[in-house]
Motif scaffolding. Structure first.
Motif, mmCIF file in Angstrom:
data_model
loop_
_atom_site.group_PDB
_atom_site.id
_atom_site.type_symbol
_atom_site.label_atom_id
_atom_site.label_comp_id
_atom_site.label_asym_id
_atom_site.label_seq_id
_atom_site.Cartn_x
_atom_site.Cartn_y
_atom_site.Cartn_z
ATOM 1 N N CYS A 84 0.826 -1.206 0.000
ATOM 2 C CA CYS A 84 0.000 0.000 0.000
ATOM 3 C C CYS A 84 0.860 1.255 0.000
ATOM 4 C CB CYS A 84 -0.884 0.040 1.253
ATOM 5 S SG CYS A 84 -1.913 -1.411 1.501
ATOM 6 N N TYR A 85 0.507 2.174 -0.870
ATOM 7 C CA TYR A 85 1.081 3.519 -0.815
ATOM 8 C C TYR A 85 0.281 4.333 0.185
ATOM 9 C CZ TYR A 85 4.334 3.814 -4.776
ATOM 10 O OH TYR A 85 5.412 3.694 -5.617
ATOM 11 N N GLY A 86 0.910 5.363 0.732
ATOM 12 C CA GLY A 86 0.182 6.334 1.542
ATOM 13 C C GLY A 86 -0.571 7.281 0.634
ATOM 14 N N ARG A 87 -0.739 8.486 1.068
ATOM 15 C CA ARG A 87 -1.381 9.539 0.267
ATOM 16 C C ARG A 87 -0.608 10.823 0.526
ATOM 17 N NH1 ARG A 87 -5.752 9.935 -3.517
ATOM 18 N NH2 ARG A 87 -6.341 12.127 -3.540
ATOM 19 N N PHE A 103 -4.305 16.099 -7.346
ATOM 20 C CA PHE A 103 -4.302 15.066 -6.311
ATOM 21 C C PHE A 103 -4.592 15.711 -4.966
ATOM 22 C CE2 PHE A 103 -2.306 10.954 -4.863
ATOM 23 C CZ PHE A 103 -2.991 10.155 -5.747
ATOM 24 N N THR A 104 -5.722 15.430 -4.401
ATOM 25 C CA THR A 104 -6.122 16.001 -3.116
ATOM 26 C C THR A 104 -5.291 15.394 -1.992
ATOM 27 O OG1 THR A 104 -8.361 16.191 -3.961
ATOM 28 C CG2 THR A 104 -8.087 16.344 -1.577
ATOM 29 N N ARG A 105 -4.845 16.232 -1.074
ATOM 30 C CA ARG A 105 -4.087 15.738 0.085
ATOM 31 C C ARG A 105 -4.978 14.837 0.936
ATOM 32 N NH1 ARG A 105 -2.956 20.783 -1.045
ATOM 33 N NH2 ARG A 105 -0.797 21.359 -1.424
ATOM 34 N N GLY A 106 -4.321 13.943 1.653
ATOM 35 C CA GLY A 106 -5.060 13.032 2.518
ATOM 36 C C GLY A 106 -4.101 12.147 3.288
ATOM 37 N N ALA A 107 -4.614 11.037 3.778
ATOM 38 C CA ALA A 107 -3.801 10.094 4.550
ATOM 39 C C ALA A 107 -4.374 8.695 4.403
ATOM 40 C CB ALA A 107 -3.801 10.487 6.028
ATOM 41 N N ARG A 108 -3.520 7.709 4.530
ATOM 42 C CA ARG A 108 -3.986 6.319 4.566
ATOM 43 C C ARG A 108 -4.216 5.944 6.021
ATOM 44 N NH1 ARG A 108 -4.851 2.201 1.504
ATOM 45 N NH2 ARG A 108 -3.883 3.132 -0.346
ATOM 46 N N VAL A 109 -5.400 5.461 6.308
ATOM 47 C CA VAL A 109 -5.783 5.027 7.647
ATOM 48 C C VAL A 109 -5.643 3.510 7.705
ATOM 49 C CG1 VAL A 109 -7.647 4.963 9.348
ATOM 50 C CG2 VAL A 109 -7.406 6.947 7.831
ATOM 51 N N TRP A 122 -7.882 2.418 4.307
ATOM 52 C CA TRP A 122 -8.602 3.276 3.378
ATOM 53 C C TRP A 122 -7.947 4.643 3.377
ATOM 54 C CZ3 TRP A 122 -10.501 1.547 8.026
ATOM 55 C CH2 TRP A 122 -10.725 2.500 9.011
ATOM 56 N N LEU A 123 -8.381 5.483 2.461
ATOM 57 C CA LEU A 123 -7.858 6.843 2.377
ATOM 58 C C LEU A 123 -8.887 7.818 2.944
ATOM 59 C CD1 LEU A 123 -6.479 6.727 -1.271
ATOM 60 C CD2 LEU A 123 -5.190 6.431 0.848
ATOM 61 N N ARG A 124 -8.410 8.790 3.695
ATOM 62 C CA ARG A 124 -9.258 9.905 4.127
ATOM 63 C C ARG A 124 -8.644 11.154 3.511
ATOM 64 N NH1 ARG A 124 -13.399 11.015 7.401
ATOM 65 N NH2 ARG A 124 -13.263 9.032 8.475
ATOM 66 N N LEU A 125 -9.439 11.831 2.690
ATOM 67 C CA LEU A 125 -8.955 13.004 1.984
ATOM 68 C C LEU A 125 -9.125 14.258 2.821
ATOM 69 C CD1 LEU A 125 -10.241 12.208 -1.619
ATOM 70 C CD2 LEU A 125 -8.154 11.450 -0.452
ATOM 71 N N GLN A 126 -8.440 15.313 2.410
ATOM 72 C CA GLN A 126 -8.396 16.564 3.167
ATOM 73 C C GLN A 126 -9.784 17.086 3.521
ATOM 74 O OE1 GLN A 126 -6.345 19.641 1.042
ATOM 75 N NE2 GLN A 126 -6.161 20.941 2.836
ATOM 76 N N GLY A 127 -10.745 16.964 2.627
ATOM 77 C CA GLY A 127 -12.088 17.467 2.891
ATOM 78 C C GLY A 127 -12.960 16.522 3.695
ATOM 79 N N GLY A 128 -12.425 15.362 4.100
ATOM 80 C CA GLY A 128 -13.175 14.412 4.907
ATOM 81 C C GLY A 128 -13.699 13.213 4.133
ATOM 82 N N GLU A 129 -13.604 13.245 2.817
ATOM 83 C CA GLU A 129 -14.081 12.126 2.004
ATOM 84 C C GLU A 129 -13.276 10.866 2.321
ATOM 85 O OE1 GLU A 129 -14.296 10.741 -2.688
ATOM 86 O OE2 GLU A 129 -13.642 12.766 -2.198
#
Length: 146
Positions: A84-87, A103-109, A122-129
């Protein structure tokens, strides 16, 4: 060779490995077409394969997480190990990652389950998606290719 900690039943303790630079097997899993997520830049892995990956399943490693390539966020499974890659999380002056949009900033949870030999990610994007890349059959998981 990795030495693994063993439980009293002789099986290796389930483990996760975190690296900055992706292993060459990230390129392999992408080329096999068994990934979910985005590849928007070259996979910058070492040219020389040291064989580290082959030691992971026997040592109980079930997932490998890396970063380095800022606009890749895919995941795939090879020989029972999820790669898995991060974000992208930073604020570089790079147009690929800017607020201009590619590419929207985010993080891998990563969610671990006590007493189970598995994890969710999963990924959580900067806006909460929330982006669940591992849902559905592989044929229904499109991958964006650069």
């Amino acid at each position: 060779r990795l030495n693994s900690a063993h439980r009293t039943d002789g099986r290796p303790v389930p483990s996760l490995l975190f690296l900055h630079i992706p292993l060459p097997e990230y390129q392999t899993v992408w080329e096999m077409g068994i990934t979910k997520g985005n590849k928007k830049e070259t996979i910058c892995c070492p040219r020389r394969n040291t064989g580290l990956f082959s030691s992971l399943p026997p040592a109980g490693v079930e997932g490998v997480f890396c970063g380095h390539d800022h606009v890749n966020d895919f995941e795939g499974t090879l020989e029972g190990v999820r790669l898995c890659y991060g974000r992208v999380t930073g604020w570089p002056d790079d147009n690929r990652i800017s607020t201009k949009g590619m590419f929207t900033r985010g993080a891998r949870v990563i969610q671990l389950r006590e007493g189970e030999r598995e994890f969710s990610t999963w990924l959580r994007l900067q806006g909460g998606e929330v982006v669940h890349q591992s849902q559905g059959p592989a044929s229904q998981r499109p991958c964006a290719v650069a």
